[in-house]
Write an enzyme that holds these catalytic residues in place. Sequence first.
Site, PDB file in Angstrom:
ATOM      1  N   LYS A  99       0.830  -1.225   0.000  1.00  0.00           N
ATOM      2  CA  LYS A  99       0.000   0.000   0.000  1.00  0.00           C
ATOM      3  C   LYS A  99       0.856   1.264   0.000  1.00  0.00           C
ATOM      4  CE  LYS A  99      -1.876  -1.179   3.900  1.00  0.00           C
ATOM      5  NZ  LYS A  99      -1.326  -2.504   4.253  1.00  0.00           N
ATOM      6  N   ARG A 139      -9.246   0.847   9.399  1.00  0.00           N
ATOM      7  CA  ARG A 139      -8.895  -0.527   9.754  1.00  0.00           C
ATOM      8  C   ARG A 139     -10.044  -1.202  10.507  1.00  0.00           C
ATOM      9  NH1 ARG A 139      -3.503   0.183   9.025  1.00  0.00           N
ATOM     10  NH2 ARG A 139      -2.013  -1.234   9.897  1.00  0.00           N
ATOM     11  N   ARG A 198      11.837  -5.862   3.713  1.00  0.00           N
ATOM     12  CA  ARG A 198      11.609  -4.413   3.650  1.00  0.00           C
ATOM     13  C   ARG A 198      12.672  -3.641   4.445  1.00  0.00           C
ATOM     14  NH1 ARG A 198       5.906  -1.912   5.143  1.00  0.00           N
ATOM     15  NH2 ARG A 198       6.175  -3.119   7.058  1.00  0.00           N
ATOM     16  N   ARG A 209      11.887  -2.047  10.060  1.00  0.00           N
ATOM     17  CA  ARG A 209      10.860  -1.636  11.003  1.00  0.00           C
ATOM     18  C   ARG A 209      10.785  -2.626  12.160  1.00  0.00           C
ATOM     19  NH1 ARG A 209       5.307  -0.052   7.987  1.00  0.00           N
ATOM     20  NH2 ARG A 209       4.425  -1.431   9.562  1.00  0.00           N
ATOM     21  N   ARG A 236      -0.018  -9.304  13.004  1.00  0.00           N
ATOM     22  CA  ARG A 236      -0.671  -8.285  12.166  1.00  0.00           C
ATOM     23  C   ARG A 236      -1.560  -8.942  11.113  1.00  0.00           C
ATOM     24  NH1 ARG A 236       4.608  -5.675  10.272  1.00  0.00           N
ATOM     25  NH2 ARG A 236       3.362  -4.400   8.862  1.00  0.00           N
TER      26      ARG A 236
HETATM   27  P1  AP5 Z   1       4.943  -1.563   1.682  1.00  0.00           P
HETATM   28  O1  AP5 Z   1       4.552  -0.666   0.584  1.00  0.00           O
HETATM   29  O2  AP5 Z   1       5.824  -1.042   2.759  1.00  0.00           O
HETATM   30  O3  AP5 Z   1       3.676  -2.330   2.296  1.00  0.00           O
HETATM   31  P2  AP5 Z   1       2.355  -1.832   3.045  1.00  0.00           P
HETATM   32  O4  AP5 Z   1       1.180  -2.504   2.474  1.00  0.00           O
HETATM   33  O5  AP5 Z   1       2.335  -0.342   3.130  1.00  0.00           O
HETATM   34  O6  AP5 Z   1       2.637  -2.503   4.449  1.00  0.00           O
HETATM   35  P3  AP5 Z   1       2.677  -1.957   5.918  1.00  0.00           P
HETATM   36  O7  AP5 Z   1       3.440  -2.996   6.720  1.00  0.00           O
HETATM   37  O8  AP5 Z   1       3.204  -0.566   6.005  1.00  0.00           O
HETATM   38  O9  AP5 Z   1       1.207  -2.005   6.291  1.00  0.00           O
HETATM   39  P4  AP5 Z   1       0.600  -2.154   7.690  1.00  0.00           P
HETATM   40  O10 AP5 Z   1      -0.796  -1.944   7.328  1.00  0.00           O
HETATM   41  O11 AP5 Z   1       0.911  -3.365   8.475  1.00  0.00           O
HETATM   42  O12 AP5 Z   1       1.404  -1.058   8.546  1.00  0.00           O
HETATM   43  P5  AP5 Z   1       1.016   0.408   9.003  1.00  0.00           P
HETATM   44  O13 AP5 Z   1       2.260   1.206   8.931  1.00  0.00           O
HETATM   45  O14 AP5 Z   1      -0.218   0.913   8.310  1.00  0.00           O
HETATM   46  O15 AP5 Z   1       5.642  -2.829   0.991  1.00  0.00           O
HETATM   47  C1  AP5 Z   1       6.185  -3.895   1.767  1.00  0.00           C
HETATM   48  C2  AP5 Z   1       7.521  -4.359   1.137  1.00  0.00           C
HETATM   49  O16 AP5 Z   1       7.297  -4.972  -0.130  1.00  0.00           O
HETATM   50  C3  AP5 Z   1       8.521  -3.241   0.854  1.00  0.00           C
HETATM   51  O17 AP5 Z   1       9.802  -3.748   1.112  1.00  0.00           O
HETATM   52  C4  AP5 Z   1       8.341  -2.930  -0.630  1.00  0.00           C
HETATM   53  O18 AP5 Z   1       9.560  -2.453  -1.194  1.00  0.00           O
HETATM   54  C5  AP5 Z   1       7.954  -4.286  -1.184  1.00  0.00           C
HETATM   55  N1  AP5 Z   1       6.969  -4.252  -2.253  1.00  0.00           N
HETATM   56  C6  AP5 Z   1       5.844  -3.490  -2.295  1.00  0.00           C
HETATM   57  N2  AP5 Z   1       5.106  -3.783  -3.376  1.00  0.00           N
HETATM   58  C7  AP5 Z   1       5.782  -4.782  -4.020  1.00  0.00           C
HETATM   59  C8  AP5 Z   1       5.513  -5.552  -5.197  1.00  0.00           C
HETATM   60  N3  AP5 Z   1       4.410  -5.349  -5.902  1.00  0.00           N
HETATM   61  N4  AP5 Z   1       6.420  -6.508  -5.557  1.00  0.00           N
HETATM   62  C9  AP5 Z   1       7.530  -6.726  -4.804  1.00  0.00           C
HETATM   63  N5  AP5 Z   1       7.825  -6.045  -3.693  1.00  0.00           N
HETATM   64  C10 AP5 Z   1       6.963  -5.082  -3.295  1.00  0.00           C
HETATM   65  O19 AP5 Z   1       0.591   0.161  10.527  1.00  0.00           O
HETATM   66  C11 AP5 Z   1       1.535  -0.173  11.522  1.00  0.00           C
HETATM   67  C12 AP5 Z   1       0.848  -0.221  12.880  1.00  0.00           C
HETATM   68  O20 AP5 Z   1       0.275   1.075  13.175  1.00  0.00           O
HETATM   69  C13 AP5 Z   1      -0.330  -1.180  13.006  1.00  0.00           C
HETATM   70  O21 AP5 Z   1       0.095  -2.491  13.307  1.00  0.00           O
HETATM   71  C14 AP5 Z   1      -1.120  -0.510  14.154  1.00  0.00           C
HETATM   72  O22 AP5 Z   1      -0.514  -0.798  15.396  1.00  0.00           O
HETATM   73  C15 AP5 Z   1      -0.984   0.961  13.859  1.00  0.00           C
HETATM   74  N6  AP5 Z   1      -2.050   1.504  12.995  1.00  0.00           N
HETATM   75  C16 AP5 Z   1      -1.860   2.086  11.783  1.00  0.00           C
HETATM   76  N7  AP5 Z   1      -3.030   2.468  11.242  1.00  0.00           N
HETATM   77  C17 AP5 Z   1      -3.985   2.121  12.143  1.00  0.00           C
HETATM   78  C18 AP5 Z   1      -5.403   2.237  12.160  1.00  0.00           C
HETATM   79  N8  AP5 Z   1      -6.081   2.794  11.143  1.00  0.00           N
HETATM   80  N9  AP5 Z   1      -6.079   1.745  13.232  1.00  0.00           N
HETATM   81  C19 AP5 Z   1      -5.420   1.196  14.263  1.00  0.00           C
HETATM   82  N10 AP5 Z   1      -4.087   1.041  14.308  1.00  0.00           N
HETATM   83  C20 AP5 Z   1      -3.372   1.509  13.260  1.00  0.00           C
END
Ligand code: AP5
Length: 213
Positions: free
Chosen positions: A13, A88, A122, A155, A166
């Site tokens: 994402k 979420r 990542r 991370r 997660r």
């Molecule tokens: P990347 O683009 O980093 O993936 P992503 O989908 O953004 O994954 P996240 O881990 O950031 O999502 P998340 O939802 O767990 O974390 P968030 O920060 O929102 O890509 C991943 C890897 O793959 C990278 O290395 C990239 O280079 C590679 N890649 C990407 N696309 C590719 C492709 N097509 N092919 C090959 N490689 C590829 O949340 C973290 C924490 O914050 C949560 O656990 C929670 O505690 C809190 N939080 C955040 N938002 C909320 C909410 N709304 N409500 C409650 N808690 C929340």
Amino acid sequence: MKLVFIGPPGVGKGTYAKAVSEKFGIPHISTGDIFREEIKKGSELGKRVKEFLDKGLLVPDDIVIEVVKQRLSMGDCRKGFILDGFPRTLQQAEALEQFARPEWAFLFQARDETILERLGGRRICPKCGAIYHIKYMPPKVPGICDKCGTPLIQRKDDTPEVIMERLKIYREQFTPIILFYKERGRLVEIDANEQADKVVPVVIERLRKLYNV
Ligand code: AP5
């Protein structure tokens, strides 16, 4: 363009949101990035959310909703926004309808083994937020950000145990959100199993058609 990008952790994402943000000049807002930044600063908010992030648990709705509401009220969101990682929960989705109704929800999906490999490899830039993958999107100089020269980090929640937690939470809680947008005719589904340089053009093409741009 008022968009939300949803899907499992590690599906890409943030990677796709950054590309769309650069292409169309609308801000990319990641709730995860906001929380990580606040933790780094040691702010009151950072202290309140740290424990949840470290364990891979969801931050309570009232905190997240307030943070997003404040961020979306800023001037740069007048033209639109891409929300990454929000909503979420159903409560977050319903709240968002009240203060900034998104026009489209892009749902990205990929196989579990793909996701685990993506998160395990990542690396992120702690300064500018650029996202890399040691195999799929390596920086030019290993371990160093192409954009600002800062050493890359892994991370804290990208450990195998926290990744599994997660993914478990995602599977248990996400179906109602997908249905929420589907029933309202605002869900766009994207197959994200391919490499990012294939997925990004698909997203941009869908947006061009949806917005006639
Ligand atoms: P990347 O683009 O980093 O993936 P992503 O989908 O953004 O994954 P996240 O881990 O950031 O999502 P998340 O939802 O767990 O974390 P968030 O920060 O929102 O890509 C991943 C890897 O793959 C990278 O290395 C990239 O280079 C590679 N890649 C990407 N696309 C590719 C492709 N097509 N092919 C090959 N490689 C590829 O949340 C973290 C924490 O914050 C949560 O656990 C929670 O505690 C809190 N939080 C955040 N938002 C909320 C909410 N709304 N409500 C409650 N808690 C929340």
